[in-house]
Scaffold this active site. Structure first.
Site: not given
Lengths: 346, 346
Positions: A212, A240-243, A264, A266
């Site tokens: 990231t 998928r979506v992370g933070d 990191g 997520g």
């Protein structure tokens, strides 16, 4: 036949300028380069000038940095150094925190070394989907895009959501459509997929799911801003979506508290609402910035089984970097004029 | 020709069972009804039994409830009463908090009165896109889907993300694909679009952007869970996502603190990380639950220019409802055995 011809000429008379205009528009639609110059800068500037500071991250990972070749290490360090120097010059020149965040992140999106924009991690379908977010600390406005496939610089799109829409988060095709309407540069998905980056990432970061890029900036007027951009996990699927595009989890900025960007795994940063938690500990528990980062990384993320890194600047311009990963590619300069570029915390 | 026939028979021998199996699978693929019964219930149950409590919301709005017809008011109240009674019976019967949250929300998704699932608000393209999230307080696991178009009950999909994936948030087509693989009931988008609901919503809630359903539950074992589901804003475009599927903003649960579900103008709830902020004020500032809700609604959301409602239960089973909107459709029962159904706070 000779009766038809005059109509044809008239038709052509209209068609030619239309075609010309079409291409003219496209070649001049390159708004990206102008985003940070064009946008009205609504950040407050009436305070007395203070010394700015800046922290940038280029991803946290679990792979031992020692397995990277020297040339690759130098490539990453050089890239980080360049964006640090550009961001620093902008801040010292009186540019706003969010302009610096946008510029720094866009440069890293353009650089295939980083898992954001060009060179980003591939999904299980061999495509790239991108997420980005930005927040400005003086008005607590925020913008984010997730799962976009054609925006050359997702961080610009996130900023246009903040600045030119009534929304905070746009996802998928709708977000791509919005960016197009905003006349941001659109590219085919293949633009993001680089053979070099694939091979390089595969070799160096095979076990890593967690690249990231992000930036937190504190400008001469005491304004804070934070932004984050990513291609997400390698081989991710199902949208998928992370933070990274989640305000509160991957990105947070509040002039009264701090600006935070995370990198990191997520899922664990979402479940900890990590960036907002850093701010809560400072605001409500009087933690120092570094104590707060340590608490969130080691007593929250780590305890849930996750890993990653957090970079932050508080309302006094103090900087902090914390991670429980082997690598955290980062660069910073602080209000005392010190600066550093490093691939891990040690 | 007679030479070909034997092959044809052999082919048919394979094809017929395949076709049969295909339909057999489809007619038996109706997993929705079984989701809450089938899933292993990993919530801890070893504590001594205590008295459960439950709060449900069916959306917060700015339209004066007095403009609604009596029959519509009764329809909403009856629907809320029914889900309250079902949720209450489940909890008293020893069901887990998250099972109740899932069941209650799924019922409201199925009911076209509410802006979730069938009967949800339409996008500017006349379609429906749905968001939902759930969190379990004992393990702080979370699941969310956003911008899905074909999952009959998005709350089931959110729970399958929590329970059967390594992710927290899936968006768009990928999330629909995941739900299909999980054998949830898939429907054409037109299923969600009801003429009655359109007309009714238009009449009653013309000025409202802010319907959502949600539920927080506290079970006999002291476990907390929260969930939220929505069709988002009327006439939304560009894949806009509000706070409902955002863990920390629309939904939060932590056995040590509280469970929270929000409804309202989502952008402001994201910018305030509202649900997590409620928990932070309790955890770090020793605020009571009701004081915390009041602080977030009136001193944070309201001050930014937003509006909406929050429902919550704390770790002792105390319940609270707060809103700065004219309506907040809700129902609750508390550990003292009291219960109520109402369309506004007054």
């Amino acid at each position: 036949m000779s009766k038809v011809k005059p109509y044809l000429y008239i038709l052509l008379l209209f068609l030619i300028p239309m075609i010309f205009f079409h291409f003219f528009r496209n070649t001049n639609g390159d708004k990206n380069e102008r985003v940070t110059e064009e946008v009205e800068d609504s950040s407050p500037k009436n305070q007395k000038e203070i010394l700015p500071s800046l922290v940038i991250h280029g991803g946290a990972g679990t792979a031992d940095p020692e397995i990277m070749s020297d040339s690759l290490k130098i490539a990453y360090k050089s890239a980080l150094f360049e964006v640090l120097e550009i961001g620093k010059a902008m801040l010292l020149n009186g540019d706003s925190a969010h302009h610096v965040v946008i510029r720094v992140i866009a440069m890293m999106e353009d650089n295939q070394l980083f898992n954001a924009g060009r060179g980003a991690a591939l999904t299980n379908k061999g495509t790239v989907t991108l997420d980005a977010s930005i927040m400005t600390g003086w008005d607590k406005k925020a913008g984010a895009v997730a799962c976009v496939e054609h925006i050359k610089n997702p961080i610009y799109a996130a900023y246009q959501v903040l600045n030119n829409s009534s929304h905070v988060m746009l996802v998928g095709k709708g977000a791509d459509e919005f960016a197009k309407q905003q006349r941001l540069v659109m590219v085919p998905n293949s633009y993001f997929i680089t053979e070099n980056a694939k091979a390089r990432l595969k070799k160096a970061l095979e076990t890593d799911k967690t690249g990231t890029v992000g930036c937190v900036a504190y400008d001469k007027y005491g304004n804070l801003s934070a932004g984050t951009s990513t291609g997400g996990m390698n081989n991710k699927k199902f949208g998928r979506v992370g933070d990274s595009p989640i305000i509160g989890s991957g990105t947070w900025a509040d002039n009264d508290v701090c600006a935070v960007s995370c990198s990191g795994w997520g899922e664990f940063f979402i479940r900890s609402v990590a960036a907002h938690e850093v701010a809560s500990l400072i605001k409500y528990k009087d933690y120092s910035l570094s104590k707060s980062l340590h608490e969130v990384i080691y007593n929250q993320i780590d305890k849930l089984g996750g890993n990653g890194a957090i970079i932050a600047i508080d309302k006094n311009g103090e900087i902090a970097i914390e991670s429980n990963t082997a690598t955290i590619f980062h660069a910073w300069f602080d209000k005392n004029g010190r600066q550093n570029v490093a691939l891990s915390k040690k």
